[in-house]
Design a protein around this motif. Structure first.
Motif, PDB file in Angstrom:
ATOM      1  N   SER A   1      47.103  56.939  45.484  1.00  0.00           N
ATOM      2  CA  SER A   1      46.490  58.290  45.743  1.00  0.00           C
ATOM      3  C   SER A   1      45.024  58.765  45.316  1.00  0.00           C
ATOM      4  CB  SER A   1      47.564  59.293  45.080  1.00  0.00           C
ATOM      5  OG  SER A   1      47.398  59.169  43.541  1.00  0.00           O
TER       6      SER A   1
ATOM      7  N   SER B   1      37.576  56.494  56.191  1.00  0.00           N
ATOM      8  CA  SER B   1      38.881  55.755  56.336  1.00  0.00           C
ATOM      9  C   SER B   1      38.632  54.286  55.688  1.00  0.00           C
ATOM     10  CB  SER B   1      39.246  55.817  57.487  1.00  0.00           C
ATOM     11  OG  SER B   1      39.750  56.890  58.115  1.00  0.00           O
TER      12      SER B   1
ATOM     13  N   ALA C   1      42.613  60.474  47.750  1.00  0.00           N
ATOM     14  CA  ALA C   1      42.225  61.739  47.666  1.00  0.00           C
ATOM     15  C   ALA C   1      40.466  61.666  47.575  1.00  0.00           C
ATOM     16  CB  ALA C   1      42.544  62.154  46.072  1.00  0.00           C
ATOM     17  N   LYS C   2      39.751  60.623  47.173  1.00  0.00           N
ATOM     18  CA  LYS C   2      38.408  60.851  47.201  1.00  0.00           C
ATOM     19  C   LYS C   2      38.015  60.476  48.669  1.00  0.00           C
ATOM     20  CE  LYS C   2      34.082  58.887  45.001  1.00  0.00           C
ATOM     21  NZ  LYS C   2      33.511  58.234  43.895  1.00  0.00           N
ATOM     22  N   TYR C   3      38.264  59.385  49.068  1.00  0.00           N
ATOM     23  CA  TYR C   3      37.748  58.958  50.420  1.00  0.00           C
ATOM     24  C   TYR C   3      38.125  59.650  51.576  1.00  0.00           C
ATOM     25  CZ  TYR C   3      35.674  55.599  47.132  1.00  0.00           C
ATOM     26  OH  TYR C   3      35.311  55.088  46.017  1.00  0.00           O
ATOM     27  N   GLY C   4      39.244  60.095  51.482  1.00  0.00           N
ATOM     28  CA  GLY C   4      40.060  60.964  52.519  1.00  0.00           C
ATOM     29  C   GLY C   4      39.209  62.146  52.755  1.00  0.00           C
ATOM     30  N   ALA C   5      38.899  62.851  51.543  1.00  0.00           N
ATOM     31  CA  ALA C   5      38.064  64.086  51.931  1.00  0.00           C
ATOM     32  C   ALA C   5      36.907  63.795  52.386  1.00  0.00           C
ATOM     33  CB  ALA C   5      38.006  64.619  50.251  1.00  0.00           C
ATOM     34  N   GLN C   6      36.158  62.634  52.397  1.00  0.00           N
ATOM     35  CA  GLN C   6      34.824  62.415  52.983  1.00  0.00           C
ATOM     36  C   GLN C   6      35.025  62.063  54.482  1.00  0.00           C
ATOM     37  OE1 GLN C   6      33.109  59.366  50.360  1.00  0.00           O
ATOM     38  NE2 GLN C   6      33.173  60.890  48.566  1.00  0.00           N
ATOM     39  N   GLY C   7      36.214  61.607  54.902  1.00  0.00           N
ATOM     40  CA  GLY C   7      36.464  61.117  56.092  1.00  0.00           C
ATOM     41  C   GLY C   7      36.193  59.629  56.380  1.00  0.00           C
TER      42      GLY C   7
END
Length: 399
Positions: free
Chosen positions: A328, A340, A332-338
């Motif tokens: 998670s 992948s 959370a961190k890198y998903g918010a930055q797009g």
């Protein structure tokens, strides 16, 4: 007399997933390094010709255990000697081979007319026959020392020194890149896939084979025999098994590493499941002495058993880690930055770190370089488990 099996090592404790650094530190400090040696001693070392001193300094240094690192498998690398290079755990005495001579090589008898030569990095094997020499592989780091080693032996046993036959274990340049020094009249024998790969490479230092086979090939020269066999892809698509039945010896390159953990990324193998399978196929052969193509000593059956145990432990630890590491924070961190790829990198690196730590600690002092390559090996095994086996962790079927 052939190199005989030595008693196996003490039974190692089972690998448990890493829970905390203090726990692991206690484990590492309490682990007892086994005494004694499983090194099969090569017989009748012969004297140097006194010619070129190739890799003299580095080969000699490799035969001596290196300076100790800090805690071991899990300690941060130290930079205490002013070079800016990390320190690693000492090489166990049982992993070291015989010291090279002044010219940078060691040649010794395996049994009868079968010999091996090493520069402490690579190995080749050769048979002296009544018609000439059958050489298996021509590593460029040994280079012209191959012929010097052959001359040492044949001068003593009275057999011809000319290399009449050269067997390629596989196409990779680091193992056959000196093949060109033996001339165009040498009979070069390889798997059919090796011929295709070499034709694509177009490397003049690796001349095309003159004889190829697909499944099995029995080479008989001057009263001596080698059995060549292909059991499918493993380290490379063309890697073969070379068996000297009369001398109870098997040569299989880049699959088993006597006394050491496998090279980075599970020997940079192209088919990980079949590379693992090849270890078991090797153990099904009847042999007492093993030539692995790398590093400074021969192998025993205990070495094969130990590497299989290392791989079993790494598999168990990696399967555990992919389910125990919480994905998670990475999502959370890198998903918010797009980003992948950042999710994949950081999560998979964390899994590899977690998987490698207890395995590296367990084999510290048992297998050389456990602290050097176990993380890389865990990362490669993790990718194989995901892609080849379907152990996908958080990247499995979306509910």
């Amino acid at each position: 007399m052939a190199a005989a099996d030595r008693p196996g090592r003490p039974r190692l404790p089972a690998v448990r997933p890493l829970r905390s650094l203090p726990q692991l530190t206690t484990f590492a400090l309490s682990f007892q390094i086994p005494k004694g040696s499983d090194i099969p001693r090569s017989h009748e070392p012969v004297s140097s010709t006194g010619r070129r001193r190739f890799l003299k300094g580095t080969a000699g240094a490799l035969a001596v255990p290196t300076a100790a690192g800090l805690l071991g498998a899990l300690a941060r690398p130290a930079y205490a000697d002013g070079t800016g290079l990390p320190d690693f755990d000492p090489v166990p005495a049982a992993s070291a081979g015989p010291a090279p001579n002044a010219d940078g090589y060691h040649v010794g008898r395996i049994d009868g007319h079968l010999y091996w030569v090493t520069d402490s990095y690579y190995q080749a094997m050769f048979l002296t026959t009544t018609r000439g020499v059958v050489l298996v592989d021509a590593p460029p780091t040994i280079g012209h020392n191959l012929q010097r080693a052959i001359n040492d032996v044949t001068r003593a046993n009275g057999r011809p020194s000319k290399v009449t036959h050269l067997v390629y274990s596989h196409s990779h340049a680091d193992h056959i890149g000196a093949a060109g020094i033996f001339g165009h009249d040498t009979v070069r024998i390889a798997h059919a896939e090796t011929a295709r790969l070499l034709a694509r490479a177009g490397d003049p230092n690796r001349p095309l084979p003159t004889v190829t086979f697909r499944d099995k090939y029995r080479l008989r020269v001057g009263g001596e025999t080698l059995d060549l066999a292909y059991h499918g892809p493993n380290h490379s698509p063309d890697n073969i098994f070379v068996h000297a039945p009369e001398y109870d010896t098997l040569m299989l390159v880049d699959v088993l590493y006597p006394g050491w953990v496998p090279f980075k990324g599970l020997a940079v193998s192209q088919d990980i499941p079949d590379w693992i399978k090849a270890q078991h196929i090797a153990m099904d052969y009847p042999w007492r002495t093993f030539v692995g193509g790398h590093l400074g000593r021969l192998g025993t059956r205990a070495d094969g058993t130990l590497q299989i145990q290392y791989m079993d432990d790494l598999d168990t630890s990696t399967r555990s880690a992919i389910t125990s590491v919480d994905p998670s924070p990475y999502f959370a961190k890198y998903g918010a930055q797009g980003n992948s790829w950042a999710i994949f990198k950081t999560f998979l690196d964390a899994v590899a770190d977690t998987a490698a730590a207890p395995v590296a600690a367990k084999y510290a002092g048992v297998l050389a370089a456990a602290d050097v390559f176990t993380k890389d090996n865990a990362w490669t095994l993790l990718e194989s488990l995901r892609i080849d086996t379907g152990v996908l962790g958080p990247f499995s079927v979306h509910p």
